[in-house]
Design a protein around this motif. Structure first.
Motif, short mmCIF file in Angstrom:
data_model
loop_
_atom_site.label_atom_id
_atom_site.label_comp_id
_atom_site.label_asym_id
_atom_site.label_seq_id
_atom_site.Cartn_x
_atom_site.Cartn_y
_atom_site.Cartn_z
N THR A 120 0.75 -1.24 -0.05
CA THR A 120 0.02 0.02 0.16
C THR A 120 0.88 1.45 -0.01
O THR A 120 0.61 2.10 -0.70
N GLN A 121 2.08 1.35 0.73
CA GLN A 121 2.68 2.44 0.87
C GLN A 121 3.52 2.52 -0.32
O GLN A 121 3.83 3.52 -0.96
N THR A 122 4.07 1.55 -0.78
CA THR A 122 4.82 1.40 -2.04
C THR A 122 4.17 2.03 -3.36
O THR A 122 4.66 2.88 -3.98
N GLU A 123 2.76 1.66 -3.26
CA GLU A 123 2.00 1.88 -4.36
C GLU A 123 1.61 3.43 -4.39
O GLU A 123 1.89 4.30 -5.41
N LEU A 124 1.62 4.09 -3.00
CA LEU A 124 1.48 5.46 -2.92
C LEU A 124 2.53 6.52 -3.29
O LEU A 124 2.66 7.38 -3.96
N LEU A 125 3.89 5.75 -2.83
CA LEU A 125 4.96 6.34 -3.22
C LEU A 125 5.44 6.50 -4.79
O LEU A 125 5.68 7.37 -5.16
N ASN A 126 5.21 5.26 -5.47
CA ASN A 126 5.22 5.35 -6.83
C ASN A 126 4.24 6.30 -7.55
O ASN A 126 4.63 6.89 -8.41
N GLU A 127 3.03 6.44 -7.10
CA GLU A 127 2.21 7.29 -7.59
C GLU A 127 2.54 8.98 -7.43
O GLU A 127 2.51 9.70 -8.38
N SER A 128 3.03 8.94 -6.25
CA SER A 128 3.56 10.63 -5.98
C SER A 128 4.82 10.70 -6.62
O SER A 128 5.12 11.85 -7.24
N ILE A 129 5.78 9.70 -6.95
CA ILE A 129 6.99 10.06 -7.92
C ILE A 129 6.68 10.30 -9.11
O ILE A 129 6.93 11.15 -9.88
N GLU A 130 5.53 9.72 -9.68
CA GLU A 130 5.05 9.82 -11.21
C GLU A 130 4.47 11.17 -11.19
O GLU A 130 4.77 11.71 -12.22
N ARG A 131 3.69 11.68 -10.15
CA ARG A 131 3.14 12.84 -10.33
C ARG A 131 4.30 13.99 -10.16
O ARG A 131 4.06 15.11 -10.76
N TYR A 132 5.06 13.99 -9.18
CA TYR A 132 5.85 15.13 -8.79
C TYR A 132 7.49 15.00 -8.97
O TYR A 132 8.24 15.85 -8.65
N GLY A 133 7.57 14.02 -9.54
CA GLY A 133 9.19 13.28 -9.73
C GLY A 133 10.07 12.88 -8.36
O GLY A 133 9.16 12.77 -7.27
N LYS A 134 10.94 12.39 -8.75
CA LYS A 134 11.80 11.59 -7.78
C LYS A 134 12.39 12.41 -6.63
O LYS A 134 13.37 13.44 -7.03
N PRO A 135 12.38 12.18 -5.43
CA PRO A 135 12.89 12.88 -4.23
C PRO A 135 14.46 12.44 -4.24
O PRO A 135 14.82 11.30 -4.53
N GLU A 136 15.32 13.19 -3.81
CA GLU A 136 16.85 12.95 -3.52
C GLU A 136 16.74 11.76 -2.53
O GLU A 136 17.52 10.78 -2.27
N ILE A 137 15.74 12.21 -1.28
CA ILE A 137 15.84 11.45 0.12
C ILE A 137 14.33 10.99 0.42
O ILE A 137 13.67 12.03 0.36
N ILE A 138 14.06 9.88 0.79
CA ILE A 138 12.60 9.42 1.34
C ILE A 138 13.03 9.10 2.69
O ILE A 138 13.67 8.26 3.00
N ASN A 139 12.44 9.71 3.68
CA ASN A 139 12.70 9.64 5.11
C ASN A 139 11.30 8.90 5.74
O ASN A 139 10.27 9.48 5.28
N SER A 140 11.81 8.03 6.47
CA SER A 140 10.59 7.28 7.22
C SER A 140 11.07 6.74 8.59
O SER A 140 12.38 6.95 8.92
N ASP A 141 10.25 6.12 9.37
CA ASP A 141 10.32 5.56 10.68
C ASP A 141 11.26 4.34 10.14
O ASP A 141 11.21 3.74 9.02
#
Length: 98
Positions: free
Chosen positions: A67-88
């Motif tokens: 679920t989180q991976t799908e959300l991340l992929n959709e966000s990258i497709e929409r806004y581009g790839k960030p340099e760092i993705i921070n999480s717990d």
């Protein structure tokens, strides 16, 4: 229940002493538990740390890492790839899928 993910997928903390100076430099992802009458829903949000813009969010009835991976992929497709993705270091973010 919160549990630490597998050690082989735990990554170093990259934000210590980092000067965040532009959009898409750092995204932060996290999950909040929303109590319901019969269990929980899970709100996952991704924010661009510099601009404080929400680049993605979703509500789910499970904590599966897909679920989180799908959300991340959709966000990258929409806004581009960030340099760092921070999480717990929770199990969703310290898995082979992530």
């Amino acid at each position: 229940m919160y549990r630490l993910g597998r050690a082989e997928y735990v990554h170093p903390y990259l934000l210590r002493n980092l000067n965040i100076t532009h959009p898409n430099q750092v995204w932060q992802i996290d999950i909040s538990y929303v109590p319901m009458k019969k269990g929980f829903m899970y709100l996952t949000a991704i924010i661009d740390v510099y601009s404080r813009f929400i680049v993605g969010w979703q509500i789910s009835n499970s904590l599966e890492e897909a679920t989180q991976t799908e959300l991340l992929n959709e966000s990258i497709e929409r806004y581009g790839k960030p340099e760092i993705i921070n999480s717990d270091q929770g199990s969703q973010y310290t898995s082979k899928n992530w």
